[in-house]
Design a protein around this motif. Structure first.
Motif, PDB file in Angstrom:
ATOM      1  N   THR A 276       0.821  -1.209   0.000  1.00 49.79           N
ATOM      2  CA  THR A 276       0.000   0.000   0.000  1.00 49.79           C
ATOM      3  C   THR A 276       0.858   1.263   0.000  1.00 49.79           C
ATOM      4  OG1 THR A 276      -0.305  -0.569   2.355  1.00 49.79           O
ATOM      5  CG2 THR A 276      -2.211  -0.792   0.936  1.00 49.79           C
ATOM      6  N   ARG A 277       2.171   1.115   0.085  1.00 45.67           N
ATOM      7  CA  ARG A 277       3.075   2.256  -0.107  1.00 45.67           C
ATOM      8  C   ARG A 277       2.868   2.863  -1.499  1.00 45.67           C
ATOM      9  NH1 ARG A 277       9.409   3.378   0.673  1.00 45.67           N
ATOM     10  NH2 ARG A 277       8.799   3.627   2.824  1.00 45.67           N
ATOM     11  N   LEU A 278       2.402   2.042  -2.452  1.00 43.17           N
ATOM     12  CA  LEU A 278       2.105   2.567  -3.783  1.00 43.17           C
ATOM     13  C   LEU A 278       1.079   3.694  -3.722  1.00 43.17           C
ATOM     14  CD1 LEU A 278       1.884  -0.650  -6.018  1.00 43.17           C
ATOM     15  CD2 LEU A 278       3.784   0.961  -5.830  1.00 43.17           C
ATOM     16  N   MET A 279       0.183   3.636  -2.741  1.00 40.59           N
ATOM     17  CA  MET A 279      -0.796   4.716  -2.575  1.00 40.59           C
ATOM     18  C   MET A 279      -0.090   6.028  -2.270  1.00 40.59           C
ATOM     19  SD  MET A 279      -3.974   3.578  -2.925  1.00 40.59           S
ATOM     20  CE  MET A 279      -4.964   4.689  -1.937  1.00 40.59           C
ATOM     21  N   GLY A 280       0.917   5.971  -1.418  1.00 39.09           N
ATOM     22  CA  GLY A 280       1.692   7.162  -1.107  1.00 39.09           C
ATOM     23  C   GLY A 280       2.396   7.706  -2.332  1.00 39.09           C
ATOM     24  N   ALA A 281       2.962   6.802  -3.136  1.00 43.08           N
ATOM     25  CA  ALA A 281       3.643   7.208  -4.361  1.00 43.08           C
ATOM     26  C   ALA A 281       2.681   7.889  -5.320  1.00 43.08           C
ATOM     27  CB  ALA A 281       4.290   5.995  -5.030  1.00 43.08           C
ATOM     28  N   LEU A 282       1.490   7.347  -5.433  1.00 44.32           N
ATOM     29  CA  LEU A 282       0.474   7.900  -6.331  1.00 44.32           C
ATOM     30  C   LEU A 282       0.114   9.330  -5.928  1.00 44.32           C
ATOM     31  CD1 LEU A 282      -1.369   6.837  -8.712  1.00 44.32           C
ATOM     32  CD2 LEU A 282      -3.142   6.559  -6.974  1.00 44.32           C
ATOM     33  N   ILE A 283      -0.065   9.527  -4.632  1.00 44.76           N
ATOM     34  CA  ILE A 283      -0.441  10.848  -4.125  1.00 44.76           C
ATOM     35  C   ILE A 283       0.687  11.849  -4.328  1.00 44.76           C
ATOM     36  CG2 ILE A 283      -1.053  12.143  -2.033  1.00 44.76           C
ATOM     37  CD1 ILE A 283      -2.132   9.315  -0.996  1.00 44.76           C
ATOM     38  N   MET A 284       1.892  11.483  -3.917  1.00 44.16           N
ATOM     39  CA  MET A 284       2.994  12.441  -3.880  1.00 44.16           C
ATOM     40  C   MET A 284       3.590  12.758  -5.242  1.00 44.16           C
ATOM     41  SD  MET A 284       5.105  11.738  -0.387  1.00 44.16           S
ATOM     42  CE  MET A 284       5.631  10.103  -0.820  1.00 44.16           C
ATOM     43  N   SER A 285       3.392  11.891  -6.216  1.00 41.05           N
ATOM     44  CA  SER A 285       4.001  12.138  -7.522  1.00 41.05           C
ATOM     45  C   SER A 285       3.141  13.021  -8.414  1.00 41.05           C
ATOM     46  CB  SER A 285       4.291  10.807  -8.230  1.00 41.05           C
ATOM     47  OG  SER A 285       3.129  10.025  -8.335  1.00 41.05           O
ATOM     48  N   HIS A 286       1.840  13.149  -8.140  1.00 40.84           N
ATOM     49  CA  HIS A 286       0.959  13.864  -9.071  1.00 40.84           C
ATOM     50  C   HIS A 286       0.150  15.007  -8.469  1.00 40.84           C
ATOM     51  CE1 HIS A 286       1.948  10.716 -11.849  1.00 40.84           C
ATOM     52  NE2 HIS A 286       1.240   9.791 -11.233  1.00 40.84           N
ATOM     53  N   SER A 287      -0.220  14.947  -7.208  1.00 43.76           N
ATOM     54  CA  SER A 287      -1.245  15.830  -6.660  1.00 43.76           C
ATOM     55  C   SER A 287      -0.752  17.260  -6.479  1.00 43.76           C
ATOM     56  CB  SER A 287      -1.758  15.249  -5.341  1.00 43.76           C
ATOM     57  OG  SER A 287      -2.267  13.941  -5.547  1.00 43.76           O
ATOM     58  N   ASP A 288      -1.696  18.199  -6.277  1.00 42.18           N
ATOM     59  CA  ASP A 288      -1.343  19.606  -6.155  1.00 42.18           C
ATOM     60  C   ASP A 288      -1.974  20.221  -4.910  1.00 42.18           C
ATOM     61  OD1 ASP A 288      -4.026  20.060  -6.789  1.00 42.18           O
ATOM     62  OD2 ASP A 288      -3.611  20.652  -8.862  1.00 42.18           O
ATOM     63  N   ASP A 289      -1.895  21.539  -4.792  1.00 37.89           N
ATOM     64  CA  ASP A 289      -2.360  22.215  -3.588  1.00 37.89           C
ATOM     65  C   ASP A 289      -3.884  22.215  -3.463  1.00 37.89           C
ATOM     66  OD1 ASP A 289       0.245  22.706  -2.968  1.00 37.89           O
ATOM     67  OD2 ASP A 289       0.232  24.810  -3.584  1.00 37.89           O
ATOM     68  N   GLU A 290      -4.594  21.828  -4.531  1.00 36.10           N
ATOM     69  CA  GLU A 290      -6.057  21.741  -4.470  1.00 36.10           C
ATOM     70  C   GLU A 290      -6.547  20.339  -4.128  1.00 36.10           C
ATOM     71  OE1 GLU A 290      -4.955  25.178  -5.414  1.00 36.10           O
ATOM     72  OE2 GLU A 290      -4.576  23.817  -7.074  1.00 36.10           O
ATOM     73  N   GLY A 291      -5.646  19.352  -4.184  1.00 31.88           N
ATOM     74  CA  GLY A 291      -6.063  18.002  -3.836  1.00 31.88           C
ATOM     75  C   GLY A 291      -5.399  16.935  -4.684  1.00 31.88           C
ATOM     76  N   PHE A 349     -17.921  21.020  -6.925  1.00 35.56           N
ATOM     77  CA  PHE A 349     -16.722  21.166  -7.755  1.00 35.56           C
ATOM     78  C   PHE A 349     -15.459  21.028  -6.904  1.00 35.56           C
ATOM     79  CE2 PHE A 349     -18.946  24.135 -11.058  1.00 35.56           C
ATOM     80  CZ  PHE A 349     -19.714  23.066 -11.481  1.00 35.56           C
ATOM     81  N   ALA A 350     -15.450  21.733  -5.761  1.00 39.06           N
ATOM     82  CA  ALA A 350     -14.275  21.702  -4.885  1.00 39.06           C
ATOM     83  C   ALA A 350     -14.050  20.309  -4.305  1.00 39.06           C
ATOM     84  CB  ALA A 350     -14.434  22.723  -3.768  1.00 39.06           C
ATOM     85  N   GLU A 351     -15.135  19.627  -3.942  1.00 41.87           N
ATOM     86  CA  GLU A 351     -15.006  18.296  -3.348  1.00 41.87           C
ATOM     87  C   GLU A 351     -14.423  17.289  -4.342  1.00 41.87           C
ATOM     88  OE1 GLU A 351     -17.663  14.989  -0.912  1.00 41.87           O
ATOM     89  OE2 GLU A 351     -18.690  16.506  -2.114  1.00 41.87           O
ATOM     90  N   TRP A 352     -14.922  17.298  -5.572  1.00 39.58           N
ATOM     91  CA  TRP A 352     -14.437  16.327  -6.548  1.00 39.58           C
ATOM     92  C   TRP A 352     -13.047  16.682  -7.048  1.00 39.58           C
ATOM     93  CZ3 TRP A 352     -16.667  12.160  -5.670  1.00 39.58           C
ATOM     94  CH2 TRP A 352     -18.018  12.099  -5.361  1.00 39.58           C
ATOM     95  N   GLU A 353     -12.718  17.970  -6.998  1.00 36.62           N
ATOM     96  CA  GLU A 353     -11.345  18.381  -7.288  1.00 36.62           C
ATOM     97  C   GLU A 353     -10.410  17.850  -6.218  1.00 36.62           C
ATOM     98  OE1 GLU A 353     -10.067  22.678  -7.011  1.00 36.62           O
ATOM     99  OE2 GLU A 353      -9.818  22.379  -9.160  1.00 36.62           O
ATOM    100  N   LEU A 354     -10.816  17.962  -4.957  1.00 33.38           N
ATOM    101  CA  LEU A 354     -10.027  17.440  -3.845  1.00 33.38           C
ATOM    102  C   LEU A 354      -9.811  15.939  -3.981  1.00 33.38           C
ATOM    103  CD1 LEU A 354      -8.756  17.889  -0.969  1.00 33.38           C
ATOM    104  CD2 LEU A 354     -11.029  17.391  -0.057  1.00 33.38           C
TER     105      LEU A 354
END
Length: 491
Positions: A276-291, A349-354
């Motif tokens: 499940t460390r892959l979940m961390g990789a997924l989040i940290m490699s792509h996400s931005d300040d909006e979510g 809009f904000a929720e689904w962006e997050l």
């Protein structure tokens, strides 16, 4: 909602932790160091699991399940492996509780229920699996034995972070046995390629494939192969490993087979796993300040439809939207029709962006009358009005474009954050700058590797398989070096 997320540039660690919680992926549990994976987070893990499982089966592997508990005598049979994990083990010593006579309503461990032999809660399953393989393997006809297990493991961590490092986590672990060393090495390399393909094609995460140094090698392995990804804060993350075990575990558990010439030999082994460390990789490699920004192939919801309506219009609008919704579903696209009447469109809009939904469709009566809908893509935040008549094809192509764009963006980041250096001073400057991979010469000794780690907190992430031989001198000692290796600070 997303406005209150910390900025990556100000506190990357806090941004990550808050995003995991606010996007509904996971949260801390009542058990110290363990997490609760929430439905939205687990849905992403299920998609990862489903694809990986298909890839394993296409390469000839079968799933099985082995016990959570490992008798201490089995665990310590392979000394290097036992020593490597000893400090992380949770140990069961008793098998019963009883009412506490001194504290009414409370329980205590029954002192008379001590186990004759302690049980280790598996930190990895080599011991229990190889002790089983002794009974399964007698002849060359039983080989290769290609087994995978989906399971949980426990490694007693003092400092934890959701998905990246928890006391209990989910993973898969492959364990295979072969007649020759060549077959086992081929298996090890094959599964490394499977992991790399999954990371790049599904997670949109470019990775470096390589071999670990002796210091970073899996305890009990002759060689550890790995894939390394680069996160947006300039730190590396090991996303998967594949180990050539040689005959270490076969000898420890006396797993032998009769070869075609009628002679007894020990088998050759491999093990490989992602978690499940892959979940961390997924989040940290792509996400931005909006979510979150999720690659479409792993997004639980690929398209969200937000109706824009006046009082009394929702039922009619929903009926008119249904053909578009069903057309997307029939194309194999996962769709959420957000018809909640308790929230305004801006909140949705904000929720689904997050939550990182790749495509958002906003549609009202006027849009339908005009034969268009407003489509927004999460990765670039671009909005466009598209013809309703061809919306299914347009969205299908858009999801493909988003998947490609997310990968290319991560690849550009890695390329601009990979620095080749020739001196120790350049090495330290690169690490203190924007970080990332630093490619440098190393003399091949554990002592030099340890000293660099102590002085800079950077480790050798891998000896890259695609890095050519290149004569040079070690950045620290000046001794000869046959090739460069990848350094980075890492999770």
């Amino acid at each position: 909602m997303s406005k209150s997320l910390p900025k990556r540039s100000e506190d990357y660690s806090l941004w990550y932790n808050e995003l995991v919680k606010r996007a509904g992926l996971a949260e801390n549990s009542a058990v110290r160091g363990c997490m609760v994976i929430k439905p939205y987070g687990y849905a992403i893990w299920e998609k990862m699991q489903r694809q990986l499982d298909d890839m394993f089966k296409r390469t000839g592997h079968q799933n099985a399940y082995f016990p959570l508990f490992v008798p201490k005598s089995l665990f310590e049979a392979e000394e290097k492996n036992a020593e490597g994990f000893a400090k992380e083990c949770a140990v069961v010593t008793h098998y019963r509780l009883q009412t506490d006579p001194d504290k009414p309503g409370k329980l205590r461990v029954d002192p008379n229920a001590k186990l004759e032999e302690e049980l280790i809660v598996r930190p990895t399953s080599e011991a229990i699996i190889w002790s089983t393989y002794k009974n399964w393997i007698q002849s060359y006809r039983d080989l290769p034995l290609l087994i995978n297990q989906w399971a949980n493991v426990v490694r007693w961590e003092m400092r934890t972070r959701l998905f990246l490092r928890t006391a209990e986590f989910l993973w898969q672990e492959g364990h295979t046995a072969h007649a020759t060393a060549e077959e086992a090495v081929a298996e090890t390399r094959q599964m490394l390629d499977v992991y790399a393909q999954f990371a790049e094609e599904w997670m949109a995460l470019p990775v470096v494939k390589g071999v670990k140094s002796e210091n970073e090698r899996f305890a009990g392995a002759l060689d550890t192969y790995c894939i390394e990804g680069l996160m947006q804060d300039g730190k590396a993350l090991q996303a998967g490993t594949s180990h050539f075990l040689g005959q270490n575990f076969a000898k420890a558990f006396d797993v032998q087979f009769t070869n075609k010439e009628g002679q007894l030999e020990h088998v050759w082994g491999t093990s490989w796993g992602v978690s499940t460390r892959l979940m961390g990789a997924l989040i940290m490699s792509h996400s931005d300040d909006e979510g979150l920004i999720l690659p479409p192939k792993l997004a639980p919801i690929q398209v969200v439809i937000v109706p824009i309506y006046k009082t009394g219009q929702l039922e009619e609008l929903a009926e008119r939207i249904r053909p578009m919704q069903m057309g997307l579903i029939e194309r194999g696209i996962s769709v959420k029709f957000d018809d909640r009447d308790t929230e305004r469109p801006g909140f949705k809009f904000a929720e689904w962006e997050l939550k990182g939904v790749p495509v958002r469709i906003a549609v009202g009566m006027r849009d339908l009358d005009n034969g268009t809908v407003e489509v927004a893509r999460r990765d670039t935040k671009e909005k466009m009005n598209l013809p309703l008549a061809d919306i299914v094809n347009s969205v299908d192509q858009l999801l493909t474009d988003i998947q490609t764009n997310i990968y290319q963006r991560a690849l550009r980041f890695r390329e601009t954050h990979t620095t080749r250096v020739d001196t120790y001073e350049e090495f330290k400057q690169a690490l203190e700058g924007e970080g990332g991979f630093v490619v440098a010469h190393w003399d091949g000794t554990s002592e030099t590797e340890e000293r660099i780690k102590e002085e800079t907190k950077a480790t050798i992430r891998c000896i890259a398989l695609n890095e050519p031989d290149e004569e040079g001198v070690c950045i620290l000692t000046g001794k000869p070096s046959p090739r460069r290796v990848y350094f980075a600070r890492a999770y």
